[in-house]
Design a protein around this motif. Structure first.
Motif, mmCIF file in Angstrom:
data_model
loop_
_atom_site.group_PDB
_atom_site.id
_atom_site.type_symbol
_atom_site.label_atom_id
_atom_site.label_comp_id
_atom_site.label_asym_id
_atom_site.label_seq_id
_atom_site.Cartn_x
_atom_site.Cartn_y
_atom_site.Cartn_z
ATOM 1 N N PRO A 58 0.820 -1.224 0.000
ATOM 2 C CA PRO A 58 0.000 0.000 0.000
ATOM 3 C C PRO A 58 0.844 1.260 0.000
ATOM 4 C CG PRO A 58 -0.652 -1.488 1.767
ATOM 5 C CD PRO A 58 0.630 -2.016 1.199
ATOM 6 N N ARG A 59 2.143 1.153 0.310
ATOM 7 C CA ARG A 59 2.978 2.355 0.401
ATOM 8 C C ARG A 59 3.837 2.563 -0.826
ATOM 9 N NH1 ARG A 59 5.070 0.587 5.849
ATOM 10 N NH2 ARG A 59 3.172 0.312 7.014
ATOM 11 N N VAL A 60 3.764 1.656 -1.776
ATOM 12 C CA VAL A 60 4.527 1.802 -3.011
ATOM 13 C C VAL A 60 4.097 3.115 -3.674
ATOM 14 C CG1 VAL A 60 4.548 0.885 -5.355
ATOM 15 C CG2 VAL A 60 5.003 -0.625 -3.441
ATOM 16 N N PRO A 61 5.067 3.890 -4.217
ATOM 17 C CA PRO A 61 4.687 5.162 -4.832
ATOM 18 C C PRO A 61 3.679 4.949 -5.967
ATOM 19 C CG PRO A 61 7.082 4.962 -4.676
ATOM 20 C CD PRO A 61 6.515 3.641 -4.302
ATOM 21 N N VAL A 62 2.647 5.776 -5.967
ATOM 22 C CA VAL A 62 1.626 5.625 -7.012
ATOM 23 C C VAL A 62 1.301 6.964 -7.655
ATOM 24 C CG1 VAL A 62 0.467 3.585 -6.078
ATOM 25 C CG2 VAL A 62 -0.262 5.842 -5.317
ATOM 26 N N ILE A 63 0.838 6.884 -8.900
ATOM 27 C CA ILE A 63 0.288 8.069 -9.548
ATOM 28 C C ILE A 63 -1.188 7.793 -9.797
ATOM 29 C CG2 ILE A 63 2.341 9.071 -10.630
ATOM 30 C CD1 ILE A 63 1.848 7.437 -13.097
ATOM 31 N N THR A 207 -5.701 4.578 -10.564
ATOM 32 C CA THR A 207 -4.457 4.553 -9.800
ATOM 33 C C THR A 207 -3.499 3.573 -10.452
ATOM 34 O OG1 THR A 207 -5.542 5.163 -7.745
ATOM 35 C CG2 THR A 207 -3.492 3.979 -7.525
ATOM 36 N N SER A 208 -2.209 3.917 -10.420
ATOM 37 C CA SER A 208 -1.228 3.071 -11.090
ATOM 38 C C SER A 208 -0.997 1.755 -10.351
ATOM 39 C CB SER A 208 0.090 3.816 -11.194
ATOM 40 O OG SER A 208 0.592 4.094 -9.914
ATOM 41 N N LYS A 209 -0.568 0.789 -11.136
ATOM 42 C CA LYS A 209 -0.118 -0.483 -10.572
ATOM 43 C C LYS A 209 1.402 -0.519 -10.705
ATOM 44 C CE LYS A 209 -4.253 -3.090 -11.755
ATOM 45 N NZ LYS A 209 -5.014 -1.927 -12.277
ATOM 46 N N SER A 210 2.032 -1.047 -9.696
ATOM 47 C CA SER A 210 3.499 -1.064 -9.690
ATOM 48 C C SER A 210 4.060 -2.460 -9.879
ATOM 49 C CB SER A 210 4.010 -0.503 -8.370
ATOM 50 O OG SER A 210 3.860 0.876 -8.360
ATOM 51 N N LYS A 211 5.261 -2.464 -10.436
ATOM 52 C CA LYS A 211 5.985 -3.725 -10.558
ATOM 53 C C LYS A 211 7.328 -3.579 -9.845
ATOM 54 C CE LYS A 211 5.557 -4.365 -15.099
ATOM 55 N NZ LYS A 211 5.453 -4.862 -16.420
#
Ligand SMILES: *[C@@H]1O[C@H](CO)[C@@H](O)[C@H](O)[C@H]1NC(C)=O
Ligand SMILES: *[C@@H]1O[C@H](CO)[C@@H](O)[C@H](O)[C@H]1NC(C)=O
Ligand SMILES: *[C@@H]1O[C@H](CO)[C@@H](O)[C@H](O)[C@H]1NC(C)=O
Length: 211
Positions: A58-63, A207-211
């Motif tokens: 939940p804390r991963v940087p998102v745009i 909201t972005s998804k991160s890898k």
């Protein structure tokens, strides 16, 4: 306790598992113990990974798109579209211990496969547990539409509902102490929906998804 072979089901008496006197082979015990230890280890590893995921993800940087407005939408009989859209993209760093860097940010705005604009941003930092807003105003005149696309715009007016595609990507990274960093790639792909009559943005999860 030594298992006693069943008298009602003699077929199940295992040659492998038993000595003639009915005691279990020590090798079988050994294999069973090793299997149990392995199974427990796998479960514990799974739990650790899961907790790590829950704690970090939940804390991963998102745009994300946090607001938008359709300022102008005009189409003429020659098939030219004129539009102005305001979009607020928020870059969020939920990490309370590390600054986040956002870079290589690009967004592509399109309508029914027709590119309208590419938005970019230079690299910037977002302090611990905070966010930064990027305000874009996309102004586009004379976007040539195909007859199909013109029909879609006509329908959008009738339904009072128009959707633009908004795709974005960014590189993000946390600086972890003086030694290293954790890098992520984030992607955003959403529909921005507006009411053409008054330009209101119909919010949806973008909201972005991160890898
Ligand atoms: C992060 O910020 C939110 C509000 O923006 C605040 O409620 C929260 O306590 C902060 N957390 C930390 C660990 O600083
Ligand atoms: C936007 O379009 C450009 C050029 O077509 C492309 O290089 C870029 O990867 C696209 N960005 C996204 C986020 O899709
Ligand atoms: C815009 O129009 C929609 C429906 O047509 C309505 O739900 C919305 O409240 C309106 N917004 C404003 C700001 O007037």
């Amino acid at each position: 306790m030594a298992p006693t072979p069943s008298t009602t089901m003699p077929k199940f008496k295992s040659k492998f598992a038993m000595h003639r006197d009915g005691h279990t082979n020590p090798l079988v015990w050994l294999v069973a113990i090793i299997c149990t230890i392995l199974a427990v280890a796998v479960v514990i590893a799974g739990i650790v990974v899961f907790i790590g995921y829950i704690a970090i993800h939940p804390r991963v940087p998102v745009i994300s798109v946090t607001n938008a407005h359709l300022d102008l939408l005009r189409n003429d009989y020659a098939g030219l579209l004129q539009t102005q859209i305001s979009i607020v993209v928020t870059a969020k760093n939920g990490n309370a211990k590390a600054h986040a860097t956002f870079s290589s940010i690009t967004f592509n705005l399109s309508y029914q496969g027709q590119d309208i604009a590419m938005l970019v941003a230079g690299p910037f930092e977002v302090p611990k547990n905070s966010s930064k807003d990027l305000n874009y105003v996309v102004q586009s005149s004379s976007i040539p539409l195909t007859p199909d696309q013109m029909e879609q715009v006509g329908d959008a007016w009738k339904k009072n509902e128009i959707k633009f595609d908004f795709k974005g990507a960014a590189r993000t990274q946390w600086r972890v102490g003086p030694f290293g960093s954790v890098k992520f790639l984030c992607h955003l792909d959403c529909d921005l929906m507006f009411r053409p009559i008054n330009g209101t943005y119909v919010p949806s999860k973008c909201t972005s998804k991160s890898k």
